[in-house]
Design a protein around this motif. Structure first.
Motif, mmCIF file in Angstrom:
data_model
loop_
_atom_site.group_PDB
_atom_site.id
_atom_site.type_symbol
_atom_site.label_atom_id
_atom_site.label_comp_id
_atom_site.label_asym_id
_atom_site.label_seq_id
_atom_site.Cartn_x
_atom_site.Cartn_y
_atom_site.Cartn_z
ATOM 1 N N LEU A 67 1.255 -0.899 -0.020
ATOM 2 C CA LEU A 67 -0.152 0.019 -0.093
ATOM 3 C C LEU A 67 0.771 1.216 -0.198
ATOM 4 O O LEU A 67 0.774 2.466 -0.545
ATOM 5 C CB LEU A 67 -1.010 0.140 1.328
ATOM 6 N N ASP A 68 2.148 1.631 0.543
ATOM 7 C CA ASP A 68 3.111 2.737 0.635
ATOM 8 C C ASP A 68 3.393 2.312 -0.725
ATOM 9 O O ASP A 68 4.888 2.752 -0.601
ATOM 10 C CB ASP A 68 3.423 1.755 1.919
ATOM 11 N N PRO A 72 0.239 1.967 -5.520
ATOM 12 C CA PRO A 72 -0.773 2.070 -4.207
ATOM 13 C C PRO A 72 -2.187 1.468 -4.330
ATOM 14 O O PRO A 72 -2.896 1.100 -4.108
ATOM 15 C CB PRO A 72 -0.815 3.462 -3.385
ATOM 16 N N ALA A 75 -2.393 -2.226 -5.273
ATOM 17 C CA ALA A 75 -2.396 -3.047 -4.311
ATOM 18 C C ALA A 75 -3.352 -3.280 -3.752
ATOM 19 O O ALA A 75 -3.574 -4.074 -2.719
ATOM 20 C CB ALA A 75 -2.017 -2.481 -3.241
ATOM 21 N N ARG A 76 -4.364 -2.199 -3.307
ATOM 22 C CA ARG A 76 -5.979 -1.954 -2.733
ATOM 23 C C ARG A 76 -6.428 -2.469 -2.728
ATOM 24 O O ARG A 76 -7.024 -2.892 -2.062
ATOM 25 C CB ARG A 76 -5.855 0.017 -2.684
ATOM 26 N N HIS A 79 -5.683 -5.721 -1.605
ATOM 27 C CA HIS A 79 -6.045 -6.001 -0.514
ATOM 28 C C HIS A 79 -8.014 -6.227 -0.550
ATOM 29 O O HIS A 79 -8.559 -7.581 -0.046
ATOM 30 C CB HIS A 79 -6.343 -4.286 0.194
ATOM 31 N N SER A 102 0.464 -6.229 6.280
ATOM 32 C CA SER A 102 -1.326 -5.968 5.381
ATOM 33 C C SER A 102 -1.853 -7.065 5.296
ATOM 34 O O SER A 102 -2.521 -7.353 5.153
ATOM 35 C CB SER A 102 -1.370 -4.625 5.183
#
Length: 317
Positions: A67-68, A72, A75-76, A79, A102
């Protein structure tokens, strides 16, 4: 038990096939994005994706899970997909992406990794290559509970395998893939039954298997012959060990330590015949090369190679 599987190369595809054949429910498979490959550099799906698609499994190919990180939004989305996919455990095998905390925290029973070494020896990216290169007598597979450190998590199952004198990375890979496929099924059965025990890795004996760089393919023939012979096996099939002859890079695919001795300078071709193969002087000892390849050519037995590329009387750089 419902499994999210994350993996990319053939080693991982063998494990995915084992889990599928064992009857586990696999609602989602993560793998690396398609990459250009072959002479035409056409996009090619990973072995894991090829198997998953053939079985009708849902596949996702995020370029990142951090996420960082650089992506991002990607990645979000990954997730959110993981959080919305009902599963009990994630099985990871040579995935190629870092799993941040995460992601590790999403599955109820955590993430389990199939690692091709006897941890804590050869943590990292290239454990099969490095075990052969170092002259290890044995290797194996460890099923490990994942944590944020690089292959530092507690061990759940360990399987051992001797390294044969003629094993290459290719042949040892196949043996370890088969071993790992059986072990991950056993581990998940034990997890279902509540009898899978975790053992912390020993603090002593930690080594790291750095990723193989193409530059490592260039052989230093001033090294002892045993070191060179192991490198040839370790770098078969990638990146392929090589030495130069009159400015031409020649790959050595198969070789053995010869019984002969010599005081000739390293790299000197002592013999190059159909009967003897190619005998090359090393820093200590003599190497008998039995399979070679010139640029643009095929891998050939020494007798065939020498018909179009004479070596006798010359010297490898």
């Amino acid at each position: 038990m419902r499994i999210v599987f994350a993996g990319t190369p053939e080693f991982a595809a063998v494990a995915l096939k084992s889990l599928h054949e064992a009857g586990f429910e696999i609602p989602l498979v993560l793998t690396q994005p398609d990459r250009p490959a072959g002479r035409g550099m056409q996009l090619q799906a990973s072995p894991v994706k090829q198997f998953a698609v053939a079985q009708g499994m849902r596949v996702a190919q995020p370029v990142s899970l951090r996420l960082d990180g650089k992506y991002p939004e990607v990645a979000r989305e990954a997730h959110e997909l993981l959080q919305s996919t009902p599963h009990d455990v994630m099985v990871v095998a040579a995935y190629g992406l870092i799993l941040p905390r995460s992601v590790l925290d999403i599955p109820k029973r955590g993430c389990i990794n199939i690692h091709a070494s006897l941890l804590p020896r050869w943590r990292g990216a290239a454990p099969i290559h490095r075990a052969i290169e170092a002259g290890d007598a044995e290797t194996g597979v460890v099923i490990m509970q994942m944590e944020e450190g690089l292959d530092t998590g507690p061990m759940l199952l360990t399987g051992r395998l001797p390294i044969a004198a003629d094993d290459t990375t290719a042949s040892l890979h196949d043996k370890l893939a088969t071993l790992g496929g059986g072990m991950i099924v056993e581990a998940l059965r034990k997890l279902e039954q509540g009898v899978l025990e975790a053992t912390p890795q020993p603090e002593a004996g930690v080594t790291y298997a750095a990723k193989i760089a193409k530059e490592e393919a260039a052989l230093d023939l001033a090294q002892p012959v045993q070191v060179i012979e192991r490198k040839i096996r370790a770098f078969n099939p990638f990146p392929g060990a090589s030495a130069t002859f009159n400015g031409v890079s020649v790959k050595f695919w198969r070789a053995v330590v010869a019984a002969e001795t010599t005081t000739a300078a390293p790299g000197t071709v002592l013999a190059a015949t159909a009967q003897d193969g190619v005998l090359v002087a090393c820093g200590q000892g003599v190497l008998r090369v039995t399979e070679l390849q010139k640029p643009g050519g095929k891998r050939l037995p020494a007798a065939e190679f020498l018909k179009g590329f004479p070596l006798e009387g010359g010297r490898f750089g």
